[in-house]
Design a protein around this motif. Structure first.
Motif, PDB file in Angstrom:
ATOM      1  N   GLY A  70      72.838  20.548  33.182  1.00 37.33           N
ATOM      2  CA  GLY A  70      74.045  21.347  33.196  1.00 37.33           C
ATOM      3  C   GLY A  70      74.205  22.628  34.165  1.00 37.33           C
ATOM      4  O   GLY A  70      75.035  23.318  34.065  1.00 37.33           O
ATOM      5  N   ALA A  71      73.173  22.599  34.938  1.00 38.82           N
ATOM      6  CA  ALA A  71      72.924  24.095  35.689  1.00 38.82           C
ATOM      7  C   ALA A  71      74.131  24.386  36.565  1.00 38.82           C
ATOM      8  O   ALA A  71      74.408  25.358  36.834  1.00 38.82           O
ATOM      9  N   THR A  72      74.808  23.282  37.251  1.00 30.93           N
ATOM     10  CA  THR A  72      75.840  23.453  38.109  1.00 30.93           C
ATOM     11  C   THR A  72      77.209  23.914  37.409  1.00 30.93           C
ATOM     12  O   THR A  72      78.093  24.327  38.102  1.00 30.93           O
ATOM     13  N   THR A  73      77.157  23.736  36.015  1.00 27.91           N
ATOM     14  CA  THR A  73      78.400  24.069  35.352  1.00 27.91           C
ATOM     15  C   THR A  73      78.436  25.593  34.785  1.00 27.91           C
ATOM     16  O   THR A  73      79.367  26.097  34.452  1.00 27.91           O
ATOM     17  N   GLY A  74      77.094  26.158  34.889  1.00 26.81           N
ATOM     18  CA  GLY A  74      77.078  27.431  34.366  1.00 26.81           C
ATOM     19  C   GLY A  74      75.669  27.644  33.734  1.00 26.81           C
ATOM     20  O   GLY A  74      74.578  26.940  33.437  1.00 26.81           O
ATOM     21  N   ARG A  75      75.466  28.845  32.991  1.00 27.92           N
ATOM     22  CA  ARG A  75      74.186  29.133  32.375  1.00 27.92           C
ATOM     23  C   ARG A  75      73.971  28.849  31.061  1.00 27.92           C
ATOM     24  O   ARG A  75      73.170  29.087  30.358  1.00 27.92           O
ATOM     25  N   GLY A  76      75.151  28.406  30.180  1.00 27.76           N
ATOM     26  CA  GLY A  76      75.067  27.896  28.940  1.00 27.76           C
ATOM     27  C   GLY A  76      74.035  27.195  28.542  1.00 27.76           C
ATOM     28  O   GLY A  76      72.959  27.351  27.649  1.00 27.76           O
ATOM     29  N   LEU A  77      74.190  25.929  29.050  1.00 28.31           N
ATOM     30  CA  LEU A  77      73.255  24.817  28.700  1.00 28.31           C
ATOM     31  C   LEU A  77      71.652  25.031  29.180  1.00 28.31           C
ATOM     32  O   LEU A  77      70.824  24.860  28.485  1.00 28.31           O
ATOM     33  N   PRO A  78      71.541  25.497  30.403  1.00 33.22           N
ATOM     34  CA  PRO A  78      70.275  25.872  30.850  1.00 33.22           C
ATOM     35  C   PRO A  78      69.552  26.958  30.199  1.00 33.22           C
ATOM     36  O   PRO A  78      68.124  26.888  29.775  1.00 33.22           O
ATOM     37  N   ALA A  79      70.163  28.022  29.700  1.00 34.47           N
ATOM     38  CA  ALA A  79      69.590  28.963  28.772  1.00 34.47           C
ATOM     39  C   ALA A  79      69.097  28.472  27.615  1.00 34.47           C
ATOM     40  O   ALA A  79      67.685  28.527  26.996  1.00 34.47           O
ATOM     41  N   LEU A  80      69.835  27.577  26.901  1.00 33.78           N
ATOM     42  CA  LEU A  80      69.267  26.921  25.686  1.00 33.78           C
ATOM     43  C   LEU A  80      68.086  25.780  25.863  1.00 33.78           C
ATOM     44  O   LEU A  80      67.226  25.736  25.352  1.00 33.78           O
ATOM     45  N   THR A  81      68.315  25.294  27.071  1.00 32.30           N
ATOM     46  CA  THR A  81      67.103  24.430  27.440  1.00 32.30           C
ATOM     47  C   THR A  81      65.833  25.084  27.555  1.00 32.30           C
ATOM     48  O   THR A  81      64.641  24.722  27.243  1.00 32.30           O
ATOM     49  N   GLU A  82      65.884  26.212  28.319  1.00 28.95           N
ATOM     50  CA  GLU A  82      64.772  27.037  28.453  1.00 28.95           C
ATOM     51  C   GLU A  82      64.060  27.711  27.406  1.00 28.95           C
ATOM     52  O   GLU A  82      62.981  27.536  26.942  1.00 28.95           O
ATOM     53  N   SER A  83      64.993  27.917  26.015  1.00 24.97           N
ATOM     54  CA  SER A  83      64.653  28.416  25.037  1.00 24.97           C
ATOM     55  C   SER A  83      63.763  27.090  24.253  1.00 24.97           C
ATOM     56  O   SER A  83      62.940  27.290  23.542  1.00 24.97           O
ATOM     57  N   LEU A  84      64.526  26.153  24.188  1.00 25.49           N
ATOM     58  CA  LEU A  84      64.028  24.700  23.855  1.00 25.49           C
ATOM     59  C   LEU A  84      62.544  24.576  24.346  1.00 25.49           C
ATOM     60  O   LEU A  84      61.658  24.166  23.619  1.00 25.49           O
ATOM     61  N   ALA A  85      62.386  24.659  25.705  1.00 25.37           N
ATOM     62  CA  ALA A  85      61.345  24.447  26.428  1.00 25.37           C
ATOM     63  C   ALA A  85      59.966  25.249  25.919  1.00 25.37           C
ATOM     64  O   ALA A  85      58.880  25.026  25.788  1.00 25.37           O
ATOM     65  N   THR A  86      60.400  26.390  25.917  1.00 27.04           N
ATOM     66  CA  THR A  86      59.546  27.491  25.493  1.00 27.04           C
ATOM     67  C   THR A  86      59.151  27.015  24.053  1.00 27.04           C
ATOM     68  O   THR A  86      57.803  27.165  23.879  1.00 27.04           O
ATOM     69  N   ASN A  87      59.824  26.792  23.053  1.00 26.76           N
ATOM     70  CA  ASN A  87      59.283  26.385  21.705  1.00 26.76           C
ATOM     71  C   ASN A  87      58.493  25.127  21.870  1.00 26.76           C
ATOM     72  O   ASN A  87      57.474  25.052  20.986  1.00 26.76           O
ATOM     73  N   GLY A  88      58.826  24.200  22.736  1.00 31.36           N
ATOM     74  CA  GLY A  88      58.191  23.027  22.822  1.00 31.36           C
ATOM     75  C   GLY A  88      56.820  23.095  23.327  1.00 31.36           C
ATOM     76  O   GLY A  88      56.025  22.237  22.782  1.00 31.36           O
ATOM     77  N   ARG A  89      56.473  23.918  24.412  1.00 35.96           N
ATOM     78  CA  ARG A  89      55.303  24.034  24.907  1.00 35.96           C
ATOM     79  C   ARG A  89      54.378  24.634  23.877  1.00 35.96           C
ATOM     80  O   ARG A  89      53.094  24.629  24.170  1.00 35.96           O
ATOM     81  N   LEU A  90      54.689  25.529  23.070  1.00 39.94           N
ATOM     82  CA  LEU A  90      54.139  26.011  22.195  1.00 39.94           C
ATOM     83  C   LEU A  90      53.762  25.381  20.732  1.00 39.94           C
ATOM     84  O   LEU A  90      53.162  25.565  19.884  1.00 39.94           O
ATOM     85  N   GLY A  91      54.447  24.150  20.613  1.00 44.05           N
ATOM     86  CA  GLY A  91      54.199  23.256  19.562  1.00 44.05           C
ATOM     87  C   GLY A  91      54.944  23.677  18.422  1.00 44.05           C
ATOM     88  O   GLY A  91      54.516  23.299  17.285  1.00 44.05           O
ATOM     89  N   ASP A  92      56.043  24.519  18.376  1.00 43.00           N
ATOM     90  CA  ASP A  92      56.687  24.833  17.429  1.00 43.00           C
ATOM     91  C   ASP A  92      57.839  23.943  16.943  1.00 43.00           C
ATOM     92  O   ASP A  92      58.996  23.873  17.304  1.00 43.00           O
ATOM     93  N   MET A  93      57.330  23.264  16.294  1.00 47.10           N
ATOM     94  CA  MET A  93      58.182  21.970  15.758  1.00 47.10           C
ATOM     95  C   MET A  93      59.362  22.259  15.278  1.00 47.10           C
ATOM     96  O   MET A  93      60.714  21.841  15.627  1.00 47.10           O
ATOM     97  N   GLU A  94      59.553  23.309  14.351  1.00 48.31           N
ATOM     98  CA  GLU A  94      60.665  23.481  13.468  1.00 48.31           C
ATOM     99  C   GLU A  94      61.804  23.818  14.502  1.00 48.31           C
ATOM    100  O   GLU A  94      62.974  23.636  14.289  1.00 48.31           O
ATOM    101  N   SER A  95      61.353  24.922  15.365  1.00 47.98           N
ATOM    102  CA  SER A  95      62.330  25.487  16.209  1.00 47.98           C
ATOM    103  C   SER A  95      62.727  24.478  17.200  1.00 47.98           C
ATOM    104  O   SER A  95      63.993  24.443  17.781  1.00 47.98           O
TER     105      SER A  95
END
Length: 499
Positions: free
Chosen positions: A350-375
């Motif tokens: 969704g990056a061509t539409t604005g920053r909302g979904l990309p920012a959420l995706t980055e937060s998700l990715a940060t938690n994912g690569r740390l193995g933070d399952m709940e987050s």
């Protein structure tokens, strides 16, 4: 024009298209003067090769077998659709020029020598160094498909404008909308070739069974790997990490970095200026589905008919070409529109539409690569909900697909001979896609100012104009005039006509 009307009618009715045919593979060889190929100026003043037709020999026979039995046959059948959609009354060969020196280009126009006379043939052709080994190991099959992608665009989108970027293109690099579209469309054919090939040696490459030590580190081999694996894995939507090195190679290290930050995305304007991202979108758009030749070819014919039907509307260098043509396709192929819009949104987060979904995706990715399952699980549910909402919004209002994009704001800095850019005496900087290293080349923009600008662009959004950049970067008044001069230099220099 009958086939074009039939194709257009099929778009609206959703019918099956015509049985596929195939253009002829026309093989050309240079006319030599001593050990040098001959060239002759065309009407536009540019040199064009003098050639003869090849009609026999071992290499010719090998190429014709590929044209009959290999993936090349699919490429030639796709060219049938490109020529017809472009309005050809008579099917012309798909020309291959056997370059004696350099190759790997789609070019226009050659002098054909026949019966002691020369006539100019104003048609596109693939300029490629070919030998029996490159045909046997599948390299020809893959690269010919790529270069024919450029040929298809020259037939169908002859008004594709050149962009302003002077950055040499590569799958990793950010250039401009037009260059990324042209190169990305061509690049996605390499993945299709790997999927459809019957060549056992190319299949071994595909499976990673033919790799050799050391050679994979060479730049062009890294680029080729990116064009296949990186496109499939959607690497290029991610921000590049800067490898270590000295200041003299900073731009090259940024442009050619194959290290990507999996928890940080490029912005939408950077993505659509990346041939790797554009290639991924076309790969996901056109490659899925039945892989028999007729099914594959007809998917492209449907797209080509839409590309050719733009009602006289011309493309602009400062407009996102890919989204312009998606809009046109959605008019013609209403039944497929929502899927294609979803491909763009899914690929870009969704990056061509604005920053909302990309920012959420980055937060998700940060938690994912740390193995933070709940987050991660909590963020995943939220991200999927936002993506579904965004897809519905874009389906109702296609203009939202480009809502996060800004204007092209090009500035040009002279005399920058930096590493691999030594062939150019300028660096062109787009304020809405540039990274730290290129921003610091601008007059009055030190590291602190460049970092302020990038932080603001990331959090607030694109720059509206040069004055907006000056204000948000904190540029002092003494350097504003110099930046305006750099902007005027870019305007006067105009777009970059790439070879």
């Amino acid at each position: 024009m009958l086939i074009l009307r039939i194709l257009a009618g099929c778009l609206l009715a959703g019918c099956a298209l015509l049985p596929t045919q195939a253009a002829e593979l026309g093989v050309l060889a240079p006319v030599m003067a001593g050990d040098k190929p001959q060239f002759r100026d065309a009407a536009n003043g540019k040199p064009a090769p003098v050639v003869t037709r090849v009609v026999d020999g071992d290499l010719y026979a090998q190429l014709q077998r590929e044209a009959r039995d290999g993936f090349v046959a699919t490429v030639l059948a796709i060219d049938e659709g490109a020529q017809r959609a472009a309005g050809a009354r008579e099917l012309r060969p798909s020309w291959l020029y056997l370059s004696a020196e350099d190759g790997g280009f789609a070019r226009q126009g050659f002098w054909l020598q026949e019966n002691g006379r020369q006539r100019f043939v104003d048609e596109p052709y693939v300029d490629l160094v070919v030998d029996e080994d490159s045909v046997a190991n599948g390299d020809f099959e893959e690269i010919f498909a790529h270069e024919m992608g450029h040929v298809f665009l020259r037939r169908l989108v002859p008004d594709l404008p050149p962009g302003y970027s002077r950055t040499p293109h590569a799958s990793m690099s950010i250039t401009d909308y037009s260059t990324a579209f042209d190169e990305g469309f061509a690049t996605h054919f390499q993945g299709l070739a790997r999927r459809m090939t019957a060549n056992p040696k190319l299949r071994e490459q595909e499976l990673g069974l033919a790799s050799k030590p050391f050679l994979g580190y060479w730049m062009s081999n890294l680029d080729r790997a990116g064009r296949v694996v990186g496109v499939r894995r959607n690497w290029f939507v991610q921000a590049q990490l800067l490898p270590p090195g000295d200041d003299a190679t900073a731009l090259a290290r940024r442009d050619l970095s194959t290290a990507f930050d999996s928890a940080r995305l490029r912005d939408g304007q950077q993505m659509l200026s990346s041939e790797g991202v554009v290639a991924t979108i076309f790969y996901r758009w056109l490659v899925p589905g039945p892989d028999d030749r007729d099914a594959v070819v007809q998917r492209y014919w449907r797209l080509f008919a839409s590309f050719a039907r733009r009602d006289g509307r011309h493309l602009r260098h400062d407009s996102p070409v890919l989204l312009d043509l998606v809009d046109r396709y959605c008019v013609d192929a209403v039944d497929d529109c929502k899927r294609v819009q979803a491909v763009v949104l899914d690929t870009t987060y969704g990056a061509t539409t604005g920053r909302g979904l990309p920012a959420l995706t980055e937060s998700l990715a940060t938690n994912g690569r740390l193995g933070d399952m709940e987050s991660f699980v909590g963020g995943l549910k939220q991200a999927r909900t936002q993506m579904a909402q965004l897809q519905e919004q874009v389906a109702k209002d296609p203009a939202k697909l480009r809502a996060g994009l800004g204007p092209d704001l090009w500035l040009m800095v002279p005399g920058q001979h930096l590493g691999w850019r030594a062939e150019s005496d300028v660096v062109a900087v787009n304020l809405n896609t540039a990274e730290l290293e290129s921003l610091q080349l601008l007059p009055g923009v030190d590291r602190a100012a460049a970092e302020r600008a990038l932080d603001s662009r990331r959090k607030v959004g694109v720059f509206i104009d040069l004055a907006d950049f000056v204000r948000r970067a904190g540029i002092d008044d003494a350097n504003v005039a110099k930046l305006r001069q750099a902007a005027e230099a870019a305007r006067k220099a105009g777009p970059n006509e790439r070879a």
